[in-house]
Scaffold this motif. Structure first.
Motif, PDB file in Angstrom:
ATOM      1  N   LEU A 119       0.822  -1.209   0.000  1.00 40.12           N
ATOM      2  CA  LEU A 119       0.000   0.000   0.000  1.00 40.12           C
ATOM      3  C   LEU A 119       0.858   1.262   0.000  1.00 40.12           C
ATOM      4  CD1 LEU A 119      -2.985   0.997   0.192  1.00 40.12           C
ATOM      5  CD2 LEU A 119      -2.682   1.017   2.678  1.00 40.12           C
ATOM      6  N   VAL A 120       1.944   1.264   0.788  1.00 42.07           N
ATOM      7  CA  VAL A 120       2.767   2.475   0.924  1.00 42.07           C
ATOM      8  C   VAL A 120       4.032   2.428   0.072  1.00 42.07           C
ATOM      9  CG1 VAL A 120       1.891   2.915   3.244  1.00 42.07           C
ATOM     10  CG2 VAL A 120       3.988   1.578   2.962  1.00 42.07           C
ATOM     11  N   GLY A 121       4.283   1.315  -0.631  1.00 41.17           N
ATOM     12  CA  GLY A 121       5.432   1.240  -1.529  1.00 41.17           C
ATOM     13  C   GLY A 121       6.720   0.748  -0.909  1.00 41.17           C
ATOM     14  N   TRP A 122       6.643   0.042   0.225  1.00 37.10           N
ATOM     15  CA  TRP A 122       7.839  -0.525   0.833  1.00 37.10           C
ATOM     16  C   TRP A 122       8.181  -1.873   0.206  1.00 37.10           C
ATOM     17  CZ3 TRP A 122       6.255   0.107   6.693  1.00 37.10           C
ATOM     18  CH2 TRP A 122       6.302   1.467   7.026  1.00 37.10           C
ATOM     19  N   ASP A 123       9.436  -2.273   0.352  1.00 38.51           N
ATOM     20  CA  ASP A 123       9.875  -3.612  -0.060  1.00 38.51           C
ATOM     21  C   ASP A 123       9.256  -4.633   0.896  1.00 38.51           C
ATOM     22  OD1 ASP A 123      11.155  -5.941  -0.720  1.00 38.51           O
ATOM     23  OD2 ASP A 123      13.195  -5.169  -0.483  1.00 38.51           O
ATOM     24  N   ILE A 124       8.599  -5.674   0.373  1.00 41.29           N
ATOM     25  CA  ILE A 124       7.890  -6.625   1.237  1.00 41.29           C
ATOM     26  C   ILE A 124       8.839  -7.549   2.005  1.00 41.29           C
ATOM     27  CG2 ILE A 124       5.842  -6.617  -0.220  1.00 41.29           C
ATOM     28  CD1 ILE A 124       6.728  -9.406  -1.232  1.00 41.29           C
ATOM     29  N   THR A 276      -7.489  -1.577  -8.126  1.00 40.17           N
ATOM     30  CA  THR A 276      -7.411  -0.233  -8.703  1.00 40.17           C
ATOM     31  C   THR A 276      -7.954  -0.214 -10.131  1.00 40.17           C
ATOM     32  OG1 THR A 276      -5.101  -0.676  -9.336  1.00 40.17           O
ATOM     33  CG2 THR A 276      -5.475   0.526  -7.286  1.00 40.17           C
ATOM     34  N   THR A 277      -7.851  -1.340 -10.838  1.00 40.65           N
ATOM     35  CA  THR A 277      -8.412  -1.416 -12.192  1.00 40.65           C
ATOM     36  C   THR A 277      -9.932  -1.320 -12.155  1.00 40.65           C
ATOM     37  OG1 THR A 277      -6.568  -2.789 -12.976  1.00 40.65           O
ATOM     38  CG2 THR A 277      -8.598  -2.833 -14.275  1.00 40.65           C
ATOM     39  N   VAL A 278     -10.545  -2.011 -11.217  1.00 44.09           N
ATOM     40  CA  VAL A 278     -12.002  -2.050 -11.137  1.00 44.09           C
ATOM     41  C   VAL A 278     -12.572  -0.818 -10.451  1.00 44.09           C
ATOM     42  CG1 VAL A 278     -13.983  -3.328 -10.182  1.00 44.09           C
ATOM     43  CG2 VAL A 278     -12.055  -4.567 -11.179  1.00 44.09           C
ATOM     44  N   PHE A 279     -11.921  -0.337  -9.387  1.00 44.64           N
ATOM     45  CA  PHE A 279     -12.503   0.720  -8.551  1.00 44.64           C
ATOM     46  C   PHE A 279     -11.790   2.065  -8.670  1.00 44.64           C
ATOM     47  CE2 PHE A 279     -13.362  -3.341  -6.394  1.00 44.64           C
ATOM     48  CZ  PHE A 279     -14.749  -3.293  -6.362  1.00 44.64           C
ATOM     49  N   SER A 280     -10.895   2.216  -9.640  1.00 39.71           N
ATOM     50  CA  SER A 280     -10.069   3.415  -9.834  1.00 39.71           C
ATOM     51  C   SER A 280      -8.962   3.455  -8.788  1.00 39.71           C
ATOM     52  CB  SER A 280     -10.897   4.710  -9.761  1.00 39.71           C
ATOM     53  OG  SER A 280     -11.204   5.060  -8.416  1.00 39.71           O
ATOM     54  N   LYS A 281      -8.009   4.342  -8.966  1.00 36.68           N
ATOM     55  CA  LYS A 281      -6.858   4.393  -8.072  1.00 36.68           C
ATOM     56  C   LYS A 281      -7.258   4.743  -6.645  1.00 36.68           C
ATOM     57  CE  LYS A 281      -2.226   6.344  -7.579  1.00 36.68           C
ATOM     58  NZ  LYS A 281      -1.193   7.238  -8.170  1.00 36.68           N
ATOM     59  N   VAL A 282      -8.120   5.747  -6.493  1.00 36.14           N
ATOM     60  CA  VAL A 282      -8.531   6.177  -5.152  1.00 36.14           C
ATOM     61  C   VAL A 282      -9.409   5.108  -4.497  1.00 36.14           C
ATOM     62  CG1 VAL A 282      -9.836   7.898  -3.844  1.00 36.14           C
ATOM     63  CG2 VAL A 282      -8.370   8.618  -5.737  1.00 36.14           C
ATOM     64  N   GLY A 283     -10.427   4.669  -5.225  1.00 37.57           N
ATOM     65  CA  GLY A 283     -11.317   3.661  -4.676  1.00 37.57           C
ATOM     66  C   GLY A 283     -10.599   2.359  -4.388  1.00 37.57           C
TER      67      GLY A 283
END
Length: 461
Positions: A119-124, A276-283
């Motif tokens: 979600l925040v872009g960290w290395d998993i 994000t594909t189905v609900f847009s980036k924000v949704g």
């Protein structure tokens, strides 16, 4: 100190515990693996989910039958002890307290941190993710050990929360895919280098073991469920049926969001790409936050069982220092000493999981997937119990063929299938795991650490 746990949970909480422990992490974590190991064959993936679901429901049903007849302090240990004797029951309890519970709890701490990191872009597998995993592990144990009522409410709340992204993707993703043609395209997709169907299916079913596992942990609170002889069987049966249905419709829904090649290439970000594909980036980001919360709900549910693992042994006068681990704190009404040792073991298995699966191997050949192999071990341990259920039912005057013979046979077949799938999927890792398992079993040898029950009673305040 007292040594009895209160009856504090009703049917709704019991069902939420079954559903909440299982749903919310594996369906996201393993969906991408199932898609990859089936080479994008969506239909084969759905078949794997269905087979894994049948195995889970049949085993849960048999446990539900036993739960309607026995009510003590820890379901699994009680049932195995009743069916197979005290020594075998102890070893199953030791395995669950020392390997099964802490392994799954530690993996769930990482999975929760993993999706937050996505979600925040960290290395998993980076420092931030692993530190967060350790913090979440401690948070879950502190919450369950010091405030079990709040832990129960967290379980109910997160169970409701985790259904939101699943149902949204199941409904909206399916409609989206049917309208765009993506669902039909993914169902007809076959990779050019697709492997043999049989081995792919076995590997996929093995992967579903983690996604479907956890329901048995609900039996650890059977003595704390009101009218548990009726409510626990209901919770196990209806909870597992709900899980199978939700998983399959979610998998169909997500196949309508993004093409299979993109999903397989997405790795840990695959679920976020789909939402994000189905609900847009924000949704999609908002829904993904709910996924993180749902994963924590699974962690909380597993921890509910984990903190009771050594208590279940100690109350029988078994294991390390039973007079200490059998005590229940009079303020929190929880086995605090057992919770502390359980946290230490979960911390060790989190360290092992990182060194064995997330980085260059630290342990040489002694590396195995703690998210799958311990689960399959438990299925193997069920086999003697299921066989003895059939034997007893055949000798019973009021024999119930369906409950006491047909369903246990299905559960036996499913458990054997799961063991075979694990051997084929993990190969030599299973051999080295057996060595580790044997060492831990010897450490917990019952004759070395037993305490007669009458002597245990004299130590209780």
């Amino acid at each position: 100190m007292e040594n009895q746990l209160e009856k504090r949970y009703g049917l709704v909480t019991a069902i939420c515990t079954v559903v909440g422990i299982v749903v919310g992490s594996g369906v996201f974590f393993k969906a991408e693996k199932i898609l990859t190991c089936t080479d994008g064959r969506t239909g084969l993936g759905i078949l794997a989910w269905l087979i894994g679901g049948v195995i889970m429901v049949s085993c849960a049903y048999v446990f539900g039958v036993m739960a309607s007849r026995h009510e003590k302090c820890n379901g699994v240990v009680d049932y195995v002890e009743e069916m197979c004797g005290e020594k075998y029951g102890y070893f199953v309890g030791w395995f669950m307290a020392a390997i099964y519970y802490p392994c799954l709890t530690s993996v769930l701490a990482w999975v929760t941190a993993r999706y937050f990191s996505v979600l925040v872009g960290w290395d998993i597998t980076g420092g931030q993710c692993m530190v967060l995993a350790g913090f979440l592990l401690i948070l879950a144990f502190v919450n369950n050990a010091l405030s079990p009522i709040i832990a129960g409410k967290v379980q109910v709340a997160t169970t409701v929360i985790k259904f939101i992204p699943l149902i949204l993707m199941a409904v909206v993703g399916t409609v989206f895919g049917l309208k765009s043609g993506m669902t039909a395209e993914n169902f007809s997709y076959v990779a050019q280098d697709a492997g043999p169907t049989g081995s792919a299916l076995l590997t996929a079913v093995c992967a579903t073991a983690f996604a479907y596992e956890g329901w048995v942990c609900a039996t650890s609170i059977n003595s704390e469920i009101k009218d548990s002889k009726k409510n626990l069987p209901r919770a196990l049966f209806w909870g597992t049926l709900i899980i199978v249905f939700i998983y399959i419709v979610y998998y169909i829904g997500i196949s309508g969001a993004v093409d299979n090649e993109t999903m397989m290439a997405g790795g840990e970000t695959a679920a976020k790409i789909a939402f994000t594909t189905v609900f847009s980036k924000v949704g999609g980001t908002g829904v993904f936050v709910l996924i993180v919360l749902s994963c924590y709900g699974v962690l909380n549910g597993l921890t509910m069982a984990n903190v009771r693992g050594f208590y279940a042994l100690a109350i029988r006068g078994k294991g390390y220092n039973p007079k200490m681990f059998s005590q229940v704190d009079p303020v929190t009404n929880m086995p605090t000493s057992g919770a502390i040792i359980a946290l230490l073991l979960a911390g060790w298995w989190l360290l092992y999981f990182y060194g064995a699966n997330l980085t260059a191997p630290w342990f040489g050949p002694f590396c195995f997937d703690t998210s799958e192999i311990p689960i399959v071990t438990l299925y193997a341990m069920y086999l003697p119990m299921f066989v003895n259920i059939i034997r007893r039912e055949n000798r019973s005057a009021d024999k119930n063929t369906f409950k006491g013979i047909i369903m246990p046979i299905i559960a036996i077949a499913g458990s054997i299938f799961m063991v075979i799938a694990a051997i084929i999927s993990h190969g030599m890792a299973c051999v080295f795991y057996i060595i580790i398992f044997a060492v831990i079993a010897l450490i917990g040898w019952p004759k070395r650490y037993s305490l007669p029950m009458e002597q245990l009673e004299t130590h209780r305040e």
